[in-house]
Design an enzyme around this catalytic site. Structure first.
Site, PDB file in Angstrom:
ATOM      1  N   GLU A 103       0.877  -1.170   0.080  1.00 62.33           N
ATOM      2  CA  GLU A 103      -0.053   0.064  -0.233  1.00 62.33           C
ATOM      3  C   GLU A 103       0.889   1.358   0.131  1.00 62.33           C
ATOM      4  OE1 GLU A 103      -3.131   0.342   0.229  1.00 62.33           O
ATOM      5  OE2 GLU A 103      -3.825  -1.873   0.832  1.00 62.33           O
ATOM      6  N   HIS A 142      -3.447  -2.773  -8.507  1.00 65.99           N
ATOM      7  CA  HIS A 142      -4.902  -3.208  -8.187  1.00 65.99           C
ATOM      8  C   HIS A 142      -5.711  -3.095  -9.382  1.00 65.99           C
ATOM      9  CE1 HIS A 142      -8.010  -4.058  -4.744  1.00 65.99           C
ATOM     10  NE2 HIS A 142      -7.781  -5.030  -5.299  1.00 65.99           N
ATOM     11  N   ASP A 151      -6.542   2.065  -7.887  1.00 64.47           N
ATOM     12  CA  ASP A 151      -5.441   2.262  -7.472  1.00 64.47           C
ATOM     13  C   ASP A 151      -4.419   1.177  -8.046  1.00 64.47           C
ATOM     14  OD1 ASP A 151      -7.038  -0.027  -6.205  1.00 64.47           O
ATOM     15  OD2 ASP A 151      -5.364   0.057  -4.415  1.00 64.47           O
TER      16      ASP A 151
HETATM   17 ZN   LIG Z   1      -6.006  -1.663  -3.668  1.00 68.21          ZN
END
Ligand SMILES: [Zn+2]
Length: 213
Positions: A103, A142, A151
């Site tokens: 992330e 993603h 994203d």
């Molecule tokens: Zn994601």
């Protein structure tokens, strides 16, 4: 670069293997990027919750600080959701148990990522590629493995990232005293290419070097 361990409750010990790396963003709310603390508590809430359980192996903050790891590479984190990608010619579904999730704090639909995030991401991904033998083609956003997610978004600079991944740092002599002169160790062998790749200069250098052997 350092890694700080903060364990998430949300993972499974069952994993097929680490064949992919999937890049995410943590998102924003009303034009404000979600805080690092907010993301950590989303992956590690103070109280157990039974719904909306999510996690990822790593979080890279916008500001310079250690990379946060919340799930072990060998375990399955819950970041990809319903997803699919072709791995070694086979269309695979629900990729959590075949991937490492990273992330990036931010929202790649609205804001660029920071210099530190690219540096940290490149450092981390290079290690994981080597450790698990993951090819560059299996490092994906993603948004590529599902149409449900946006994203890391259009602000994620894939070219910059992949350039960083393929660049190599060659260990060698450095300018220790900062005077701009790099001294080669006396015993260091300087390899000169042979055959048709050699320039005339190299042939001449080689000739004179030969005289003093
Ligand atoms: Zn994601």
């Amino acid at each position: 670069m350092e890694i700080e361990w903060i364990e998430s409750q949300f993972f499974s010990t069952e994993k097929i293997s680490n064949e992919m790396i999937i890049i995410h963003h943590t998102g924003s709310h009303n034009g404000k990027i979600n805080s690092l603390q907010g993301t950590i508590s989303w992956f590690k809430p103070d109280e157990w919750r039974s719904s909306r359980q999510v996690s990822a192996q790593y979080i890279i903050a916008r500001e310079e600080r250690p990379i946060i790891q919340m799930v072990q590479d060998e375990h399955t984190a819950w970041h990809a959701g319903r997803s699919q990608w072709e791995i070694n010619g086979v269309l695979c579904h629900n990729l959590n148990n075949r991937s490492i999730g990273i992330e990036l704090q931010g929202d790649g639909q609205l804001f660029p990522y920071t210099k530190f995030q690219y540096e940290a991401l490149i450092w981390l991904v290079k290690q994981k590629m080597e450790q698990f033998n993951i090819p560059i083609e299996l490092i994906r956003g993603h948004e590529e493995i599902t149409s449900r997610k946006p994203d890391p978004g259009p602000y994620f600079d894939w070219e910059r990232f992949k350039k960083g991944l393929t660049s190599v740092t060659v260990p060698g002599p450095t300018d220790d005293d900062g005077d701009g002169i790099i001294w080669l160790d006396e015993n260091e062998k300087v390899k000169i290419p042979s055959g048709k790749d050699r320039s005339i200069l190299e042939v001449i250098i080689d000739f004179f070097a030969g005289l003093f052997k």
